[in-house]
Design a protein around this motif. Structure first.
Motif, PDB file in Angstrom:
ATOM      1  N   CYS A 125      66.418 -30.213  73.024  1.00 55.37           N
ATOM      2  CA  CYS A 125      66.722 -29.559  71.756  1.00 55.37           C
ATOM      3  C   CYS A 125      68.068 -30.049  71.220  1.00 55.37           C
ATOM      4  O   CYS A 125      68.994 -30.310  71.984  1.00 55.37           O
ATOM      5  CB  CYS A 125      66.746 -28.045  71.952  1.00 55.37           C
TER       6      CYS A 125
ATOM      7  N   CYS B  36      65.425 -24.028  71.182  1.00 53.09           N
ATOM      8  CA  CYS B  36      64.466 -23.443  70.239  1.00 53.09           C
ATOM      9  C   CYS B  36      63.677 -22.305  70.867  1.00 53.09           C
ATOM     10  O   CYS B  36      63.534 -21.246  70.263  1.00 53.09           O
ATOM     11  CB  CYS B  36      63.539 -24.532  69.700  1.00 53.09           C
TER      12      CYS B  36
ATOM     13  N   ARG C  62      62.646 -23.425  63.114  1.00 52.74           N
ATOM     14  CA  ARG C  62      63.033 -24.390  64.144  1.00 52.74           C
ATOM     15  C   ARG C  62      62.061 -25.562  64.208  1.00 52.74           C
ATOM     16  O   ARG C  62      62.472 -26.702  64.409  1.00 52.74           O
ATOM     17  CB  ARG C  62      63.140 -23.718  65.513  1.00 52.74           C
TER      18      ARG C  62
ATOM     19  N   CYS D 162      64.080 -28.891  63.839  1.00 50.94           N
ATOM     20  CA  CYS D 162      64.397 -29.495  65.134  1.00 50.94           C
ATOM     21  C   CYS D 162      63.609 -30.794  65.296  1.00 50.94           C
ATOM     22  O   CYS D 162      62.465 -30.802  65.722  1.00 50.94           O
ATOM     23  CB  CYS D 162      64.074 -28.529  66.278  1.00 50.94           C
TER      24      CYS D 162
END
Length: 92
Positions: free
Chosen positions: A24, A30, A53, A57
């Motif tokens: 992450c 996350c 996210r 991400c």
């Protein structure tokens, strides 16, 4: 629904060893972030956190240092700016 999402995250933690998980870009991973939001604020907030996210991400980011303050910021592909306190240590 809240318990279903929390159980899914717990299963993910149980089944996928940490070394096999995707790394992450955030300091608070996350899955941990979504788990905490869901646990404290409920399913709707957890679902919103999960979708956020998933959208942000990814591997498309730049880390910029503000030369006046020395603070580092991460700029994500979708325009989100992340403060240094939220950036994963391994990226700093």
């Amino acid at each position: 629904m809240k318990s279903l999402l929390l159980t899914a995250i717990r299963l993910y933690w149980l089944i996928i060893p940490p070394e096999r998980r995707r790394k992450c870009i955030f300091r608070h991973s996350c899955s941990k972030y979504v788990f905490d939001v869901t646990k404290h604020e409920g399913f709707r907030a957890g679902r919103k956190a999960l979708l956020s996210r998933m959208r942000t991400c990814n591997g498309h980011f730049d880390i910029i240092t503000d030369y006046k303050s020395g603070e580092r910021m991460m700029y994500l592909k979708d325009g989100v700016v992340v403060d240094e306190a939220e950036i994963a240590e391994r990226l700093l």
